[in-house]
Design a protein around this motif. Sequence first.
Motif, PDB file in Angstrom:
ATOM      1  N   GLY A  11       0.812  -1.220   0.000  1.00 35.12           N
ATOM      2  CA  GLY A  11       0.000   0.000   0.000  1.00 35.12           C
ATOM      3  C   GLY A  11       0.838   1.259   0.000  1.00 35.12           C
ATOM      4  O   GLY A  11       0.342   2.344   0.283  1.00 35.12           O
ATOM      5  N   ASP A  12       2.120   1.145  -0.347  1.00 34.29           N
ATOM      6  CA  ASP A  12       3.038   2.284  -0.349  1.00 34.29           C
ATOM      7  C   ASP A  12       3.115   2.881  -1.755  1.00 34.29           C
ATOM      8  O   ASP A  12       4.145   2.850  -2.419  1.00 34.29           O
ATOM      9  CB  ASP A  12       4.419   1.833   0.129  1.00 34.29           C
ATOM     10  CG  ASP A  12       5.365   2.995   0.378  1.00 34.29           C
ATOM     11  OD1 ASP A  12       4.932   4.163   0.243  1.00 34.29           O
ATOM     12  OD2 ASP A  12       6.537   2.728   0.701  1.00 34.29           O
ATOM     13  N   PHE A  13       1.992   3.457  -2.204  1.00 33.77           N
ATOM     14  CA  PHE A  13       1.925   4.017  -3.551  1.00 33.77           C
ATOM     15  C   PHE A  13       2.830   5.237  -3.703  1.00 33.77           C
ATOM     16  O   PHE A  13       3.260   5.559  -4.792  1.00 33.77           O
ATOM     17  CB  PHE A  13       0.478   4.342  -3.914  1.00 33.77           C
ATOM     18  CG  PHE A  13      -0.331   3.114  -4.236  1.00 33.77           C
ATOM     19  CD1 PHE A  13      -0.552   2.737  -5.545  1.00 33.77           C
ATOM     20  CD2 PHE A  13      -0.861   2.316  -3.229  1.00 33.77           C
ATOM     21  CE1 PHE A  13      -1.286   1.603  -5.854  1.00 33.77           C
ATOM     22  CE2 PHE A  13      -1.599   1.180  -3.524  1.00 33.77           C
ATOM     23  CZ  PHE A  13      -1.811   0.821  -4.838  1.00 33.77           C
ATOM     24  N   ALA A  14       3.159   5.913  -2.606  1.00 38.42           N
ATOM     25  CA  ALA A  14       4.059   7.062  -2.658  1.00 38.42           C
ATOM     26  C   ALA A  14       5.464   6.649  -3.083  1.00 38.42           C
ATOM     27  O   ALA A  14       6.177   7.427  -3.715  1.00 38.42           O
ATOM     28  CB  ALA A  14       4.097   7.768  -1.309  1.00 38.42           C
ATOM     29  N   ALA A  15       5.873   5.427  -2.758  1.00 37.49           N
ATOM     30  CA  ALA A  15       7.219   4.949  -3.096  1.00 37.49           C
ATOM     31  C   ALA A  15       7.378   4.650  -4.583  1.00 37.49           C
ATOM     32  O   ALA A  15       8.499   4.551  -5.081  1.00 37.49           O
ATOM     33  CB  ALA A  15       7.548   3.697  -2.287  1.00 37.49           C
ATOM     34  N   LEU A  16       6.284   4.536  -5.304  1.00 30.28           N
ATOM     35  CA  LEU A  16       6.360   4.140  -6.710  1.00 30.28           C
ATOM     36  C   LEU A  16       7.035   5.187  -7.584  1.00 30.28           C
ATOM     37  O   LEU A  16       7.643   4.846  -8.596  1.00 30.28           O
ATOM     38  CB  LEU A  16       4.961   3.827  -7.246  1.00 30.28           C
ATOM     39  CG  LEU A  16       4.254   2.661  -6.555  1.00 30.28           C
ATOM     40  CD1 LEU A  16       2.851   2.493  -7.130  1.00 30.28           C
ATOM     41  CD2 LEU A  16       5.044   1.379  -6.670  1.00 30.28           C
ATOM     42  N   GLY A  17       6.942   6.456  -7.216  1.00 28.15           N
ATOM     43  CA  GLY A  17       7.555   7.513  -8.012  1.00 28.15           C
ATOM     44  C   GLY A  17       9.042   7.308  -8.217  1.00 28.15           C
ATOM     45  O   GLY A  17       9.577   7.607  -9.290  1.00 28.15           O
ATOM     46  N   ASP A  18       9.721   6.770  -7.202  1.00 28.15           N
ATOM     47  CA  ASP A  18      11.162   6.537  -7.306  1.00 28.15           C
ATOM     48  C   ASP A  18      11.514   5.429  -8.296  1.00 28.15           C
ATOM     49  O   ASP A  18      12.660   5.316  -8.709  1.00 28.15           O
ATOM     50  CB  ASP A  18      11.740   6.183  -5.937  1.00 28.15           C
ATOM     51  CG  ASP A  18      11.684   7.345  -4.965  1.00 28.15           C
ATOM     52  OD1 ASP A  18      11.618   8.512  -5.421  1.00 28.15           O
ATOM     53  OD2 ASP A  18      11.704   7.090  -3.745  1.00 28.15           O
ATOM     54  N   LEU A  19      10.534   4.618  -8.665  1.00 24.43           N
ATOM     55  CA  LEU A  19      10.778   3.501  -9.579  1.00 24.43           C
ATOM     56  C   LEU A  19      10.535   3.876 -11.038  1.00 24.43           C
ATOM     57  O   LEU A  19      10.820   3.089 -11.932  1.00 24.43           O
ATOM     58  CB  LEU A  19       9.872   2.327  -9.207  1.00 24.43           C
ATOM     59  CG  LEU A  19       9.988   1.817  -7.775  1.00 24.43           C
ATOM     60  CD1 LEU A  19       8.968   0.711  -7.520  1.00 24.43           C
ATOM     61  CD2 LEU A  19      11.395   1.331  -7.482  1.00 24.43           C
ATOM     62  N   LEU A  20      10.021   5.083 -11.262  1.00 21.22           N
ATOM     63  CA  LEU A  20       9.641   5.504 -12.608  1.00 21.22           C
ATOM     64  C   LEU A  20      10.775   6.231 -13.323  1.00 21.22           C
ATOM     65  O   LEU A  20      11.473   7.051 -12.728  1.00 21.22           O
ATOM     66  CB  LEU A  20       8.439   6.453 -12.528  1.00 21.22           C
ATOM     67  CG  LEU A  20       7.188   5.924 -11.828  1.00 21.22           C
ATOM     68  CD1 LEU A  20       6.151   7.037 -11.711  1.00 21.22           C
ATOM     69  CD2 LEU A  20       6.630   4.716 -12.552  1.00 21.22           C
TER      70      LEU A  20
END
Length: 136
Positions: A11-20
């Motif tokens: 549920g850590d959708f905020a962390a996804l930005g670093d993967l983009l």
Amino acid sequence: MNEFRVAVEAGDFAALGDLLADDVVFRSPVAFTPYEGRPIVAAILRGVGRVFTDFRYVRELEDADGQGSALVFETYVDGTSVNGIDLIRLDGEGRIAELTVMVRPLSAANALATAMAAEFTQIQAEAAAAMSGETA
């Protein structure tokens, strides 16, 4: 991509930005035109995190070259059952270059479209803040 799956399942959708990747392309199941660029795609993914409930991946398929994967998921949007697939393609640096999401059935796509439309003002504000270096 394991990092993507782990973040989403937590549920850590905020962390996804670093993967983009900076120039990531996101193809939505409910919008015809793709979204391009890390700020808007990261904001959309955070919005998705706000509308999905009881999210879980149920299957993962990987390309032979290791640069792409398909993650099959089940979730709910406003009580409507959603089945979907995240198609992920990585760039040469291991960041997500392309993310295509498909959902079914039609009632699920409609529920998702309605829920995301309600989020879109906040999504746009978050993306604008990220582009200007602020916090939304």
